[in-house]
Scaffold this motif. Structure first.
Motif, short mmCIF file in Angstrom:
data_model
loop_
_atom_site.label_atom_id
_atom_site.label_comp_id
_atom_site.label_asym_id
_atom_site.label_seq_id
_atom_site.Cartn_x
_atom_site.Cartn_y
_atom_site.Cartn_z
N LEU A 186 13.45 40.54 73.77
CA LEU A 186 12.59 39.92 74.37
C LEU A 186 11.71 40.07 75.49
CD1 LEU A 186 13.83 36.48 73.73
CD2 LEU A 186 11.75 37.15 72.38
N ALA A 187 12.86 40.85 76.43
CA ALA A 187 12.54 41.06 77.92
C ALA A 187 13.04 42.45 77.95
CB ALA A 187 13.21 40.37 78.82
N GLU A 188 12.44 43.19 79.53
CA GLU A 188 13.58 44.83 79.57
C GLU A 188 14.93 44.14 80.26
OE1 GLU A 188 13.55 48.12 79.35
OE2 GLU A 188 11.89 47.44 78.77
N SER A 189 15.62 43.41 80.45
CA SER A 189 16.54 43.00 81.03
C SER A 189 17.10 41.40 80.40
CB SER A 189 16.21 43.05 82.31
OG SER A 189 18.46 42.52 83.24
N LEU B 108 16.87 43.51 65.08
CA LEU B 108 16.49 42.08 66.19
C LEU B 108 15.73 40.69 65.80
CD1 LEU B 108 15.38 44.36 68.83
CD2 LEU B 108 17.80 42.43 69.14
N LEU B 109 16.61 39.71 65.63
CA LEU B 109 16.01 37.82 65.37
C LEU B 109 16.18 37.29 66.90
CD1 LEU B 109 17.13 37.44 62.04
CD2 LEU B 109 15.02 38.82 62.28
N TRP C 49 19.13 50.02 73.69
CA TRP C 49 17.38 49.33 73.20
C TRP C 49 16.74 48.59 74.70
CZ3 TRP C 49 22.37 49.96 70.81
CH2 TRP C 49 22.79 50.08 69.47
N ARG C 50 15.97 48.94 74.09
CA ARG C 50 14.77 48.87 75.52
C ARG C 50 13.46 47.63 74.65
NH1 ARG C 50 15.59 52.39 79.32
NH2 ARG C 50 16.53 54.23 78.55
N GLN C 51 12.68 46.89 75.91
CA GLN C 51 11.75 46.14 75.22
C GLN C 51 10.90 46.78 74.36
OE1 GLN C 51 9.65 44.63 78.42
NE2 GLN C 51 9.31 42.64 76.91
N SER D 125 21.63 45.80 80.96
CA SER D 125 21.80 46.34 82.09
C SER D 125 19.77 45.91 82.28
CB SER D 125 21.62 47.71 81.51
OG SER D 125 21.36 48.05 81.32
N SER D 126 19.89 46.21 83.64
CA SER D 126 18.79 46.25 83.80
C SER D 126 17.44 47.19 83.43
CB SER D 126 18.55 46.52 85.33
OG SER D 126 18.78 47.87 86.16
N ALA D 127 17.57 47.57 82.14
CA ALA D 127 17.49 48.69 81.22
C ALA D 127 17.67 48.26 79.94
CB ALA D 127 17.18 50.36 81.22
N GLY D 128 17.97 47.53 79.88
CA GLY D 128 18.52 46.97 78.02
C GLY D 128 19.00 46.54 77.98
#
Length: 949
Positions: A88-91, A121-122, A81-83, A66-69
């Motif tokens: 790596l990025a928000e979306s 996260l890897l 889970w967010r940035q 999603s655009s939020a993660g």
């Protein structure tokens, strides 16, 4: 894995592809009905309104980009889970889940990242970027591995990195889609066509590219070995390995063909196509398009997913839509029906269905378009009780009369008695007669003359009790009232015994479908089996009406939604299942000729029983275990410590047919003795678990279902604190034993010392008591001042000596004497001197008397001398010697000179009884005679003259 129905046998094509394409090109679109959708938005916990990609994990969880993660939905809550959590990025642009449960994310132009089951996260090396490639998509193969799609080819992805050979694109052109065809290879969709890559051998799939207007293929889908492709011009083609066919999707006039995003095939064999213009459904030669008007949250659909239970998920720019049961079609009072109650339904020969409502008639044609007939169309009464189709039109029964629709108009048939009774139903219509069941009996209408004939039943049947009359397959009719009868054509009636469990329950309907008879009661469905009845229960729902579908299932309109009973157990459907009908409180149930079931109440729900997918029993999942601040995701064995204050587990249930109605129960084997209920979303919580080995058992079920689903078992190991270990307990045990021995030893020593002390105290107290006793005894018998026996002792000795003297015939003498003028001594010299004189008298007297004599103090200054075995002469001599000794003077003596006077009495004969009192009185009388004679003298009772000093 997807749950699919049995594959249909496909006939080999007998005509060449162009002929097939010519046939399917006449595909007619149907009017799309309101979709049975459940929408998830920001208010439901979804962190963003735009969802770009969907993926299904092996454990049934749904993952979303999603655009939020990165978002996970477990049937209970959304987790994001967010940035800031390490993305790596928000979306993320795409998401996939491999066979080991790792979640892979692609960031176009940035890199690839994965998250393991524990939330770590890897990020992978940017190997594809070294080739100057861009990775727009990642896809999962059937063996669980992941493929990364680039402009120049595809890569095999592992959690160590991008491994394996690089596979370049066949004939160039970027890859738009890739899927795994089990046993046959990889299917690849590109702008140059569709290709099959099998063991390194690449060949083009023979699709009708000329009809499709080009080679550009956007998406692929596979079911039962058939490949479905979507072209860039609105064409859908299929290839079964031998031949292909194609048809074009309908789209609004003046608009470009829909740009497809993805395709999915459901268990009913329907093809769902997501586009930026809506959701398409293709099935059995018909195509439907769904937009916001049919219930979608948005026409911009970015991805589709069918989960393991057959639920269709749509990722849109407005959130997440769930289509639980495509088998349901709804006609709602807000969208299609200008009414709020449907009481009767009838199917006409042209396939249209007429609905009798409280506000007229709604006729729904085969395309699903409703038409409303009211008083403006000539309907004499808008509250409709029943409908029946005949050869000459449709017969309509209202509350107060009957009319017929024919040739586009209504013709009423008035009958005055109908206004005084309740009209119930119309029996199947024949050309020559129309039968109407009422609370006042049966009435037959002759349509040609318009005349009514009343028929009264056999006298056994009360006409006021009739609620429904149904034709009987074996001839005659079933008559339903408070009891059930068989009414034969000869006019006779026979009562049919009902099962005991029916009792006084409400019997609302009876059906006879080709000899299969069943009653609808408020206690369940009673199915007639020979001469007996079988009961089919639907939980705590109350049935109102039902029909039996062609597959043998019973579809029941209930007090809350609808239910289906397959003869073994019931399953209910409600709002979250896509059912719009709320309460089927009338006799509005219809089995249409096409096999679909119509059930009505406030709204109308049409169900295709063959499309219903039976969900697997809810399978619970523990997504998190927490012991104080220590968190473990998806534990297989949960470890905690006994000193942890709180231990709790968060449950999920990746079963999405109706997750709002899923209930849980749990127990901790070794700790709980019974199952504990748990509300949806609440954690399983324990406090201060004692050390040991436990098993957490969890079960889930749908509402009104049984606890027959799989049971989750999670071993729970509670480690003891250091003081709870066996070694510590042994040390504590030995220490306690030592302390016990020491305490016992000290206690014994202490008790022994106490015993000795007590013995000493007892001895001392005994001596003191003896001394006190002796002292008291002495005080009771001895005069304290002089130390002489007192008056009591003297009386006892006198009595004793008198007895002895009488026994042996021996004489006894007694003298009583006192100090002359003793008061003068006290008054002149003081009481101390007087006491000294008394003590001197006693001391001097004891010094001269015999051992057998008893000198005692009689009282005051008086003394008594008892002289056993002493006659008068001897007594006088002893008393004279005593007088001389007492009166002796000494220069050192502090006692002044004094004289004494005494009286002596002697007993020599015991002819008359003599007592101590008598003897004392005689001696006392002699003393008074001596005092009368001038004192300082001893006088015997027998003397005339006293003895002088």
């Amino acid at each position: 894995m997807l749950r699919r129905s049995e594959p249909r046998r496909r006939r080999p094509p007998r005509l060449y592809t162009p002929l097939v394409l010519l046939c399917v090109s006449f595909l007619q679109p149907l009017r799309a009905q309101q979709l049975p959708l459940v929408h998830y938005g920001i208010r439901d916990g979804l962190p963003s309104s735009y969802v770009s990609a969907l993926a299904l994990g092996g454990d049934g969880l749904i993952w979303m980009a999603s655009s939020a993660g990165l978002v996970r939905y477990d049937g209970v809550e959304f987790c994001v889970w967010r940035q800031k959590d390490g993305l790596l990025a928000e979306s993320p642009d795409d998401v996939a889940v491999d066979g080991d449960g790792r979640v892979w994310m692609i960031y176009v132009g940035t890199g690839i990242q994965y998250m393991d089951r524990h939330g770590t996260l890897l990020t992978l090396p940017d190997t594809p970027l070294i080739h100057g490639d861009r990775i727009p998509l990642i896809r999962r193969r059937d063996d669980g591995s992941i493929l990364a799609l680039g402009k120049m080819g595809y890569y095999a992805v592992s959690h160590e990195g991008l491994s394996g050979p690089f596979h370049p694109l066949p004939e160039g052109g970027p890859i738009d889609a890739i899927v795994d065809l089990p046993g046959r290879g990889l299917l690849i969709a590109t702008t140059e066509g569709a290709f099959l890559d099998s063991c390194g051998q690449v060949r083009r799939i023979p699709l009708p590219y000329d009809l499709m207007g080009g080679f550009e293929i956007d998406v692929l889908a596979i079911r039962d070995g058939t490949v479905w492709c979507y072209g860039h011009h609105g064409w859908v083609a299929s290839w079964d390995g031998f031949s292909s066919r194609a048809f074009r999707l309908p789209f609004p006039v003046g608009r470009d063909p829909p740009l497809s995003i993805t395709m999915e095939l459901d268990a009913a064999g329907a093809l769902w196509i997501a586009s930026y213009q809506g959701l398409y459904r293709v099935h059995e030669g018909c195509a439907e398009v769904f937009t916001e008007a049919e219930g979608l949250s948005s026409s911009w659909i970015s991805d589709l997913l069918i989960d393991s239970d057959g639920v269709l998920w749509c990722a849109t720019e407005a959130g997440l839509d769930k289509l639980s049961h495509p088998a349901f079609v709804n006609y709602t009072s807000r969208a299609d029906l200008p009414v709020n109650a449907v009481w009767a339904m009838e199917e006409l020969r042209d396939g249209s269905v007429w609905l009798g409502t409280n506000n007229g008639i709604v006729a729904i044609d085969t395309a699903g378009a409703p038409r409303v007939l009211t008083a403006r169309d000539g309907l004499p009464e808008e509250s409709i009780v029943d409908l029946k189709a005949g050869d000459d039109g449709v017969w309509v029964l209202g509350f107060n009369g009957v009319c017929r629709w024919s040739e586009g108009r209504f013709r009423p048939y008035p009958y005055a008695p109908f206004r005084r009774i309740l009209l119930r139903s119309i029996l199947p219509v024949h050309a020559s007669e129309v039968w109407i069941a009422t609370s006042g009996g049966l009435f037959c209408l002759d349509p040609r003359s318009g005349q009514f004939t009343e028929h009264r039943f056999h006298r056994q049947v009360s006409i006021q009790e009739i609620r429904r009359v149904v034709p009987r397959s074996a001839g005659g009719w079933w008559v339903l009232g408070s009891r059930l009868w068989i009414w034969r054509e000869n006019g006779s009636a026979e009562e049919v015994s009902l099962p005991e469990w029916v009792g006084d329950s409400r019997v609302s309907s009876i059906h006879d479908q080709d000899g299969h008879v069943f009653l609808v009661t408020s206690q369940g469905i009673a199915v007639r089996d020979g001469e007996g009845w079988t009961r089919l229960q639907v939980g705590d729902l109350i049935p109102f009406d039902a029909v039996r579908a062609r597959d043998g299932t019973y579809w029941i309109g209930c007090s809350a939604g609808i239910a289906m009973h397959d003869g073994v157990k019931a399953r209910s459907f409600g709002y979250y299942d896509g059912v719009a009908v709320e309460e089927c409180n009338g006799n509005a149930a219809l089995l249409a000729r096409d096999g679909r079931v119509w059930l009505a109440g406030k709204n109308v729900t049409v169900v295709n029983p063959g499309w219903i997918v039976t969900p697997s029993p809810p399978r619970p999942l523990i997504v998190e275990g927490r012991a104080d601040d220590a968190v473990e995701a998806f534990p297989t064995v949960f470890h905690c410590r006994s000193r942890d204050h709180s231990v709790h587990f968060r449950l999920a249930c990746p079963s999405f047919f109706n997750e709002q109605e899923i209930g849980f129960r749990y127990r901790l084997q070794g700790f709980d003795t019974a199952w504990n209920p748990l509300e949806r979303g609440a954690p399983v919580r324990y406090t201060r678990l004692p050390p040991g080995h436990y098993e957490l058992n969890v079960q889930a079920r749908q509402k009104h279902g049984e606890w027959d689903g799989p049971e989750l078992v999670l071993p729970v190991e509670v480690a003891p604190a250091w003081w709870q270990t066996a070694l510590a307990r042994a040390g504590f045990g030995f220490g306690l034993v030592g302390v016990g021995f020491a305490a016992a030893f000290w206690r014994v020593r202490h008790l022994e010392a106490q015993r000795r002390r007590l013995r000493r105290l007892v001895a001392e107290q005994t001596v003191e008591i003896t001394r006190q006793r002796d002292h008291l005894a002495e005080l009771a018998r001895v005069d304290e001042l002089t130390g002489l026996p007192n008056r009591r002792t003297l009386n006892e000795r006198v009595e004793m000596e008198l007895v002895r003297a009488e026994r042996y015939g021996r004489p006894v003498s007694l003298m009583i004497f006192d100090l002359d003028h003793f008061k003068t001594i006290n008054d002149s010299a003081g009481h101390a001197t007087g006491d000294a004189a008394l003590r001197a008298t006693a001391s001097r007297g004891r010094s001269v008397i015999r051992d057998t004599d008893v000198l005692s103090r009689w009282g005051g200054d008086e003394f008594a001398l008892l002289m056993p075995e002493t006659d008068q002469a001897t007594a006088v001599s002893i008393c004279a010697r005593l007088k001389s000794a007492v009166e002796v003077r000494s220069s050192t003596d502090a006692v002044p000179a004094f004289t004494i006077s005494g009286g002596v009495a002697t007993v020599t004969s015991f002819d008359d009884p003599v007592t101590a009192v008598d003897l004392l009185e005689r001696a006392d009388a002699a003393l008074y005679r001596a005092k009368e004679r001038g004192r300082n003298a001893i006088m015997h009772e027998m003397d005339r003259h006293p003895e002088g000093s």
